[in-house]
Design an enzyme around this catalytic site. Structure first.
Site, PDB file in Angstrom:
ATOM      1  N   SER A   1      39.450  -4.862  24.209  1.00 45.02           N
ATOM      2  CA  SER A   1      38.845  -4.479  25.483  1.00 45.02           C
ATOM      3  C   SER A   1      39.379  -5.333  26.624  1.00 45.02           C
ATOM      4  CB  SER A   1      37.320  -4.612  25.432  1.00 45.02           C
ATOM      5  OG  SER A   1      36.777  -4.269  26.695  1.00 45.02           O
TER       6      SER A   1
ATOM      7  N   VAL B   1      40.263 -13.085  26.206  1.00 47.79           N
ATOM      8  CA  VAL B   1      41.521 -13.104  25.445  1.00 47.79           C
ATOM      9  C   VAL B   1      42.354 -11.872  25.769  1.00 47.79           C
ATOM     10  CG1 VAL B   1      42.558 -13.131  23.132  1.00 47.79           C
ATOM     11  CG2 VAL B   1      40.535 -14.523  23.597  1.00 47.79           C
ATOM     12  N   CYS B   2      41.718 -10.713  25.863  1.00 46.72           N
ATOM     13  CA  CYS B   2      42.444  -9.473  26.159  1.00 46.72           C
ATOM     14  C   CYS B   2      43.062  -9.512  27.562  1.00 46.72           C
ATOM     15  CB  CYS B   2      41.519  -8.271  26.025  1.00 46.72           C
ATOM     16  SG  CYS B   2      40.902  -8.013  24.357  1.00 46.72           S
ATOM     17  N   SER B   3      42.315 -10.034  28.511  1.00 46.63           N
ATOM     18  CA  SER B   3      42.811 -10.164  29.874  1.00 46.63           C
ATOM     19  C   SER B   3      44.016 -11.103  29.907  1.00 46.63           C
ATOM     20  CB  SER B   3      41.691 -10.679  30.776  1.00 46.63           C
ATOM     21  OG  SER B   3      42.141 -10.827  32.097  1.00 46.63           O
TER      22      SER B   3
ATOM     23  N   THR C   1      47.101  -9.477  28.281  1.00 43.37           N
ATOM     24  CA  THR C   1      47.719  -8.483  29.160  1.00 43.37           C
ATOM     25  C   THR C   1      48.514  -9.160  30.276  1.00 43.37           C
ATOM     26  OG1 THR C   1      45.923  -6.957  28.646  1.00 43.37           O
ATOM     27  CG2 THR C   1      47.233  -6.474  30.610  1.00 43.37           C
TER      28      THR C   1
END
Length: 165
Positions: A54, A59-61, A64
């Site tokens: 998500s 971590v995902c941010s 990306t």
């Protein structure tokens, strides 16, 4: 099959595991404008596919941003971030982070990418954190299924694989 956990809990992955040397499976996902995007749209380019659970998590941010920043100077390369987030959330995130050129793609509609790459976490209906590097001829040259979904991928190894194409 790849074994992954999410917050320490074992996850069941749906789909076929992709391995180095495989021909990359095609898929159909949605862009932030709701248009359909397929792997074949990037034929002739190197691809780094960054898969996240998500976009709205730390971590995902970071994943990306890191891949988009570190791969920006690699010639003839597309960085695709794929998650099950709605396209509207992905578009908002990109605008909020000032990454208007980042390609964020949603697999929420029918899990085409997730099933074809073996990354759908059945228990959560989210995609397991993973990275795929694919050459101009759609041959898979690097795969990482991150064992714990809240951990970062190995950025250096993925970028080394991309630069070695």
């Amino acid at each position: 099959m790849a074994k992954v956990t999410f917050k320490g809990n074992p996850m069941t992955l749906i789909g076929d595991e992709v391995k180095v040397g495989d021909q990359a499976p095609d898929f159909s996902v949605l862009d932030t404008d709701l248009s359909e995007v397929k792997l074949s749209d990037y034929d002739g380019k190197k691809k780094l596919i960054s898969v996240i659970p998500s976009i709205d998590t730390g971590v995902c941010s970071t994943q990306t941003k890191t891949f988009n920043e570190r791969v920006a100077d690699v010639d003839n390369t597309a960085v695709l971030t794929i998650s099950n987030d709605l396209p509207f959330a992905q578009k908002r995130w990109s605008a909020d982070e000032g990454l208007d050129n980042a390609v964020t793609l949603s697999d929420h509609k029918d899990l085409s990418f997730g099933r074809n790459y073996g990354v759908v976490m059945e228990e959560l209906r989210l995609l397991a954190r993973s990275v795929f590097v694919i050459d101009e001829n759609n041959k898979v040259v690097y795969v990482e299924y991150v064992p714990e979904g809240t951990d970062h991928p190995n950025y250096d190894k993925a970028i080394e694989a991309l630069e070695s194409i």
